[in-house]
Scaffold this motif. Sequence first.
Motif, mmCIF file in Angstrom:
data_model
loop_
_atom_site.group_PDB
_atom_site.id
_atom_site.type_symbol
_atom_site.label_atom_id
_atom_site.label_comp_id
_atom_site.label_asym_id
_atom_site.label_seq_id
_atom_site.Cartn_x
_atom_site.Cartn_y
_atom_site.Cartn_z
ATOM 1 N N PHE A 118 5.013 11.255 4.020
ATOM 2 C CA PHE A 118 3.804 11.242 3.203
ATOM 3 C C PHE A 118 2.620 11.022 4.132
ATOM 4 C CE2 PHE A 118 0.417 9.343 0.701
ATOM 5 C CZ PHE A 118 0.314 10.269 -0.321
ATOM 6 N N ILE A 119 1.637 11.919 4.046
ATOM 7 C CA ILE A 119 0.487 11.885 4.944
ATOM 8 C C ILE A 119 -0.777 11.909 4.093
ATOM 9 C CG2 ILE A 119 -0.726 13.080 6.806
ATOM 10 C CD1 ILE A 119 1.985 14.410 7.502
ATOM 11 N N GLY A 120 -1.544 10.843 4.152
ATOM 12 C CA GLY A 120 -2.797 10.883 3.404
ATOM 13 C C GLY A 120 -3.101 9.568 2.712
ATOM 14 N N ARG A 121 -4.120 9.613 1.872
ATOM 15 C CA ARG A 121 -4.567 8.407 1.176
ATOM 16 C C ARG A 121 -3.502 7.934 0.191
ATOM 17 N NH1 ARG A 121 -10.015 6.903 1.436
ATOM 18 N NH2 ARG A 121 -11.352 8.362 2.571
ATOM 19 N N ILE A 122 -3.310 6.636 0.159
ATOM 20 C CA ILE A 122 -2.343 6.014 -0.738
ATOM 21 C C ILE A 122 -3.088 5.441 -1.931
ATOM 22 C CG2 ILE A 122 -0.629 4.175 -0.968
ATOM 23 C CD1 ILE A 122 -0.210 4.439 2.095
ATOM 24 N N GLN A 123 -2.587 5.743 -3.121
ATOM 25 C CA GLN A 123 -3.133 5.166 -4.348
ATOM 26 C C GLN A 123 -2.162 4.111 -4.859
ATOM 27 O OE1 GLN A 123 -3.497 9.278 -6.092
ATOM 28 N NE2 GLN A 123 -5.386 8.390 -6.940
ATOM 29 N N SER A 124 -2.694 3.000 -5.340
ATOM 30 C CA SER A 124 -1.836 1.892 -5.772
ATOM 31 C C SER A 124 -0.847 2.315 -6.852
ATOM 32 C CB SER A 124 -2.703 0.730 -6.275
ATOM 33 O OG SER A 124 -3.485 0.192 -5.226
ATOM 34 N N ASN A 125 -1.276 3.220 -7.732
ATOM 35 C CA ASN A 125 -0.381 3.623 -8.821
ATOM 36 C C ASN A 125 0.667 4.647 -8.393
ATOM 37 O OD1 ASN A 125 -2.120 5.783 -8.517
ATOM 38 N ND2 ASN A 125 -2.429 6.118 -10.703
ATOM 39 N N LYS A 126 0.660 4.999 -7.097
ATOM 40 C CA LYS A 126 1.643 5.960 -6.597
ATOM 41 C C LYS A 126 2.600 5.341 -5.578
ATOM 42 C CE LYS A 126 -0.290 9.589 -8.674
ATOM 43 N NZ LYS A 126 0.385 10.361 -9.737
ATOM 44 N N THR A 127 2.436 4.057 -5.291
ATOM 45 C CA THR A 127 3.252 3.473 -4.222
ATOM 46 C C THR A 127 4.740 3.465 -4.551
ATOM 47 O OG1 THR A 127 2.788 1.261 -5.097
ATOM 48 C CG2 THR A 127 1.408 2.038 -3.267
ATOM 49 N N ARG A 128 5.101 3.267 -5.800
ATOM 50 C CA ARG A 128 6.523 3.226 -6.151
ATOM 51 C C ARG A 128 7.196 4.563 -5.851
ATOM 52 N NH1 ARG A 128 9.444 -0.362 -8.777
ATOM 53 N NH2 ARG A 128 7.577 -1.435 -9.548
ATOM 54 N N GLN A 129 6.524 5.660 -6.208
ATOM 55 C CA GLN A 129 7.112 6.972 -5.947
ATOM 56 C C GLN A 129 7.190 7.269 -4.453
ATOM 57 O OE1 GLN A 129 4.126 7.163 -8.498
ATOM 58 N NE2 GLN A 129 4.765 8.940 -9.692
ATOM 59 N N ILE A 130 6.153 6.865 -3.711
ATOM 60 C CA ILE A 130 6.175 7.067 -2.262
ATOM 61 C C ILE A 130 7.318 6.267 -1.650
ATOM 62 C CG2 ILE A 130 4.909 6.681 -0.114
ATOM 63 C CD1 ILE A 130 2.312 7.106 -1.739
ATOM 64 N N ALA A 131 7.434 5.010 -2.052
ATOM 65 C CA ALA A 131 8.474 4.145 -1.492
ATOM 66 C C ALA A 131 9.875 4.666 -1.798
ATOM 67 C CB ALA A 131 8.313 2.727 -2.029
ATOM 68 N N ALA A 132 10.031 5.294 -2.950
ATOM 69 C CA ALA A 132 11.361 5.745 -3.376
ATOM 70 C C ALA A 132 11.776 7.065 -2.748
ATOM 71 C CB ALA A 132 11.405 5.862 -4.893
ATOM 72 N N SER A 133 10.816 7.906 -2.374
ATOM 73 C CA SER A 133 11.164 9.298 -2.083
ATOM 74 C C SER A 133 10.863 9.771 -0.672
ATOM 75 C CB SER A 133 10.433 10.217 -3.072
ATOM 76 O OG SER A 133 10.848 9.945 -4.402
ATOM 77 N N PHE A 134 10.066 9.048 0.093
ATOM 78 C CA PHE A 134 9.689 9.493 1.434
ATOM 79 C C PHE A 134 10.341 8.614 2.495
ATOM 80 C CE2 PHE A 134 6.493 11.317 -1.292
ATOM 81 C CZ PHE A 134 6.195 12.544 -0.705
ATOM 82 N N ALA A 135 10.557 9.203 3.667
ATOM 83 C CA ALA A 135 11.131 8.456 4.791
ATOM 84 C C ALA A 135 10.054 7.810 5.643
ATOM 85 C CB ALA A 135 11.989 9.391 5.650
ATOM 86 N N TRP A 136 8.880 8.439 5.699
ATOM 87 C CA TRP A 136 7.769 7.987 6.529
ATOM 88 C C TRP A 136 6.483 7.993 5.713
ATOM 89 C CZ3 TRP A 136 7.168 7.209 12.026
ATOM 90 C CH2 TRP A 136 8.341 7.362 12.790
ATOM 91 N N VAL A 137 5.567 7.104 6.103
ATOM 92 C CA VAL A 137 4.200 7.115 5.581
ATOM 93 C C VAL A 137 3.243 7.093 6.765
ATOM 94 C CG1 VAL A 137 2.441 5.796 4.359
ATOM 95 C CG2 VAL A 137 4.716 6.036 3.362
ATOM 96 N N HIS A 138 2.351 8.070 6.815
ATOM 97 C CA HIS A 138 1.280 8.118 7.805
ATOM 98 C C HIS A 138 -0.019 7.854 7.055
ATOM 99 C CE1 HIS A 138 3.715 10.558 10.826
ATOM 100 N NE2 HIS A 138 4.434 10.589 9.714
ATOM 101 N N GLY A 139 -0.688 6.791 7.420
ATOM 102 C CA GLY A 139 -1.949 6.543 6.759
ATOM 103 C C GLY A 139 -2.032 5.199 6.076
ATOM 104 N N LEU A 140 -1.119 4.293 6.360
ATOM 105 C CA LEU A 140 -1.187 2.957 5.770
ATOM 106 C C LEU A 140 -2.298 2.159 6.450
ATOM 107 C CD1 LEU A 140 0.053 0.863 3.851
ATOM 108 C CD2 LEU A 140 1.599 0.214 5.704
ATOM 109 N N SER A 141 -3.221 1.633 5.662
ATOM 110 C CA SER A 141 -4.319 0.860 6.244
ATOM 111 C C SER A 141 -4.732 -0.316 5.364
ATOM 112 C CB SER A 141 -5.545 1.762 6.481
ATOM 113 O OG SER A 141 -5.987 2.344 5.259
ATOM 114 N N ASP A 142 -3.947 -0.609 4.345
ATOM 115 C CA ASP A 142 -4.298 -1.635 3.371
ATOM 116 C C ASP A 142 -3.098 -2.556 3.179
ATOM 117 O OD1 ASP A 142 -6.229 -2.297 0.851
ATOM 118 O OD2 ASP A 142 -4.124 -2.408 0.258
ATOM 119 N N LEU A 143 -3.302 -3.855 3.336
ATOM 120 C CA LEU A 143 -2.188 -4.796 3.230
ATOM 121 C C LEU A 143 -1.618 -4.825 1.814
ATOM 122 C CD1 LEU A 143 -0.347 -6.892 4.469
ATOM 123 C CD2 LEU A 143 -2.135 -8.613 4.093
ATOM 124 N N GLY A 144 -2.468 -4.672 0.817
ATOM 125 C CA GLY A 144 -1.964 -4.624 -0.545
ATOM 126 C C GLY A 144 -1.003 -3.468 -0.754
#
Length: 231
Positions: A80-106
Amino acid sequence: MTDASVASRLEQVLERIRSAAARAGRSPEEITLIAVSKKQPVDAIRAAYGAGQRVFGESYVQEGLDKIAALRGLDIEWHFIGRIQSNKTRQIAASFAWVHGLSDLGHARRLNDQRPPEAPPLKVCLQVNLSGERSKAGVDPADLADLLAACSVLPRLEVRGLMTLPAPAEDEAGQRKPLASLRRLRDQLATAAHPLSCLSMGMSGDLEAAILEGATQVRIGTAVFGPRPYN
């Protein structure tokens, strides 16, 4: 778009990577090509897969989930490459192996808490805003060490390195300047416990500059697939 045209474009990109690696005195095996397939049809991904590509990047969660479902039988590593939205984190966490673009501790804590227990830790690259532009995503370099420390204790995340999305530059020297800054930041923060071995930087227009500055992952869309077919 035909399978042959995607295969031809892919081979041209791989040759650019090999040539740049030779200039840098590096092995091309050190560099992972992420084929950024956002807005591209599933058939284009199948064509790249048929030509040997195994790592793909998506920037829109629902589009990515639809493609992951359509191609579930293939051994693809999804980033996953790009801006992360709080309401999408569950789907990202469940389905992707990598995240590029994490910049928020929350967001980091949400991804950690929502990563399925049966899955390996989610690999992440922290995004750094090197330009200081408020419109750009990413953590300020001055705050990077604190974010890294906070993320490093989250057991379901594995901080693998840094990424950036620099402003366009007119020539290779201009392209290399911010990429060199990211490399220096990595060198300052790397430890034996957290070597930050991944530098996610370089796109279709500046992949040579990125490889010369130590990129280990280049995120290439247009040069592999051609222009995105916007509706």
